[in-house]
Design an enzyme around this catalytic site. Structure first.
Site, PDB file in Angstrom:
ATOM      1  N   GLU A  22       1.861   3.644   3.160  1.00 43.37           N
ATOM      2  CA  GLU A  22       2.311   3.064   4.429  1.00 43.37           C
ATOM      3  C   GLU A  22       3.837   3.149   4.469  1.00 43.37           C
ATOM      4  O   GLU A  22       4.541   2.223   4.074  1.00 43.37           O
ATOM      5  CB  GLU A  22       1.780   1.641   4.558  1.00 43.37           C
ATOM      6  CG  GLU A  22       0.248   1.612   4.546  1.00 43.37           C
ATOM      7  CD  GLU A  22      -0.348   0.222   4.541  1.00 43.37           C
ATOM      8  OE1 GLU A  22       0.421  -0.765   4.574  1.00 43.37           O
ATOM      9  OE2 GLU A  22      -1.589   0.114   4.504  1.00 43.37           O
ATOM     10  N   HIS A  51       0.866  -1.180   0.000  1.00 46.34           N
ATOM     11  CA  HIS A  51       0.000   0.000   0.000  1.00 46.34           C
ATOM     12  C   HIS A  51       0.901   1.227   0.000  1.00 46.34           C
ATOM     13  O   HIS A  51       1.755   1.382   0.876  1.00 46.34           O
ATOM     14  CB  HIS A  51      -0.930  -0.015   1.213  1.00 46.34           C
ATOM     15  CG  HIS A  51      -1.898  -1.152   1.196  1.00 46.34           C
ATOM     16  ND1 HIS A  51      -2.151  -1.947   2.298  1.00 46.34           N
ATOM     17  CD2 HIS A  51      -2.671  -1.645   0.190  1.00 46.34           C
ATOM     18  CE1 HIS A  51      -3.039  -2.877   1.975  1.00 46.34           C
ATOM     19  NE2 HIS A  51      -3.373  -2.708   0.701  1.00 46.34           N
ATOM     20  N   GLU A  53       1.822  -5.097  10.857  1.00 48.99           N
ATOM     21  CA  GLU A  53       1.263  -3.741  10.891  1.00 48.99           C
ATOM     22  C   GLU A  53       2.058  -2.941  11.916  1.00 48.99           C
ATOM     23  O   GLU A  53       2.034  -3.248  13.113  1.00 48.99           O
ATOM     24  CB  GLU A  53      -0.219  -3.784  11.259  1.00 48.99           C
ATOM     25  CG  GLU A  53      -1.077  -4.615  10.310  1.00 48.99           C
ATOM     26  CD  GLU A  53      -1.381  -3.903   9.001  1.00 48.99           C
ATOM     27  OE1 GLU A  53      -1.061  -2.704   8.884  1.00 48.99           O
ATOM     28  OE2 GLU A  53      -1.947  -4.547   8.097  1.00 48.99           O
ATOM     29  N   HIS A  95       3.681  -3.356   6.806  1.00 48.05           N
ATOM     30  CA  HIS A  95       2.595  -2.411   6.537  1.00 48.05           C
ATOM     31  C   HIS A  95       2.460  -1.413   7.684  1.00 48.05           C
ATOM     32  O   HIS A  95       3.140  -1.509   8.705  1.00 48.05           O
ATOM     33  CB  HIS A  95       1.262  -3.166   6.404  1.00 48.05           C
ATOM     34  CG  HIS A  95       1.137  -3.980   5.165  1.00 48.05           C
ATOM     35  ND1 HIS A  95       0.304  -3.636   4.126  1.00 48.05           N
ATOM     36  CD2 HIS A  95       1.723  -5.146   4.796  1.00 48.05           C
ATOM     37  CE1 HIS A  95       0.394  -4.541   3.165  1.00 48.05           C
ATOM     38  NE2 HIS A  95       1.253  -5.479   3.553  1.00 48.05           N
TER      39      HIS A  95
END
Length: 342
Positions: free
Chosen positions: A66, A63, A219, A155
């Protein structure tokens, strides 16, 4: 050495779309080989390998907005090039979607991290990237032992979270939850781990499913622009990654992660769909048993377990798409060196 491989750095050369990145190979004074394959793709080979050498894919930028993992990855590569960062494992560093990063958008046409299943997809910028990444994995993992394969896909979360950092462990047909992988998670002070209960369409799932890689989606904090990330909150992760790449014994103490299992996936079925909470609700917000938190058509959405929590809620997804994951805390143990839960 840096100038011979990059004009600025791996990250900023990758983002400079006006200048080509020509494939080339250099060797550091420490004997480490660096192969720049294409824009955003760098292979690093240690001076010596042995039966214990890992073959690790370390990816970011699936993405485009990010950016914290991009900054960390850029520092690791800078330090490898200069000789400051030792290298004992073979690594493939990937910055996946420079076009989206330059625009500071998540994607251009469609979500790249939903294109790694085996279903047909509409042609797009992202589908071409996904196909290229699949080729890169096949080439990198060719003629390697399954036990040596790792993939850490880095991410940032769109929203805030009760856990600043967390990992998603894909569900695959191979044993991909090894003790060594989970020990790395604790060494990196990743606050929580979500154990998926079904196949998915993510990059890390693809590596786990097709190559038996010890794979995770990680994450790391929240989306921010380049230069605005709170990297000090990821210090333990930074150190753990450096220890992993160099095969050094960590000097800092591990920290236990909270373990969750995915209890169910909420898929939007109707136009009339909404949640009762605001858009800024944090990941891992928990509900009481029976508490209603939304609706899908005439059907109320409610917690089926005490303390069931919501992750990745998105009220705007298309019909048929995942609108949220529901998770519950779980006790885990090891069987045959693999993490399991009852």
């Amino acid at each position: 050495m840096t100038k011979s491989l990059f004009r600025q750095s791996f990250l900023f050369d990758s983002l400079d779309l006006d200048h080509p990145m020509v494939a080339q190979t250099v060797r550091t004074e420490q004997g480490v080989t660096l192969k720049l394959h294409q824009r955003g793709v760098l292979e690093v080979i240690p001076a010596q390998t042995d039966a214990a050498t890992k073959n690790m894919v370390i990816s970011c930028g699936i993405h485009g907005d990010e950016t914290a993992p991009m900054e960390l990855l850029d520092k690791w590569i800078d330090d490898i090039v200069s000789g400051f960062q030792p290298v004992a494992e073979r690594c493939l560093f990937i910055m996946a979607h420079p076009q989206a990063t330059v625009r500071h958008v998540r994607f251009i046409e469609q979500n790249l991290n939903r294109l790694f299943d085996d279903k047909p997809h509409t042609p797009s910028t992202e589908l071409a990237i996904a196909d290229n990444l699949k080729v890169l994995l096949r080439q990198f993992f060719a003629n390697t032992d399954e036990h040596s394969r790792w993939h850490l896909d880095l991410h940032c979360a769109i929203r805030g979270s009760k856990h600043y950092s967390f990992a998603v462990s894909p569900k695959a047909r191979h044993p991909v939850r090894s003790r060594s992988l989970m020990q790395f998670i604790e060494q990196a002070h990743i606050e929580a781990v979500m154990l998926s209960n079904a196949p998915s369409s993510t990059f890390s799932w693809y590596s786990a499913e097709h190559y038996a890689a010890q794979a995770l989606t990680l994450e790391l904090g929240q989306v921010a622009r380049l230069g605005e990330n709170l990297l000090d909150r990821l210090l333990a992760f930074d150190l753990a990654m450096r220890d992993l790449i160099s095969r050094h014994k960590p000097e800092h103490l591990p920290r236990k992660s909270v373990m969750y299992r995915v209890s169910r996936t909420i898929v939007r079925l109707h136009d009339d769909f909404d949640f009762r909470f605001s858009d800024d609700v944090e990941n891992f917000t928990a509900f009481m048993h029976g508490e209603v938190f939304g609706h899908d058509g005439d059907k109320p959405l409610m917690a089926k377990n005490e303390g069931e929590a919501i992750v990745f809620p998105n009220r705007k997804v298309a019909i048929g798409q995942r609108a949220a994951l529901m998770v519950c805390k779980v006790n885990t143990r090891y069987e045959d060196d693999q993490l399991v839960y009852d």
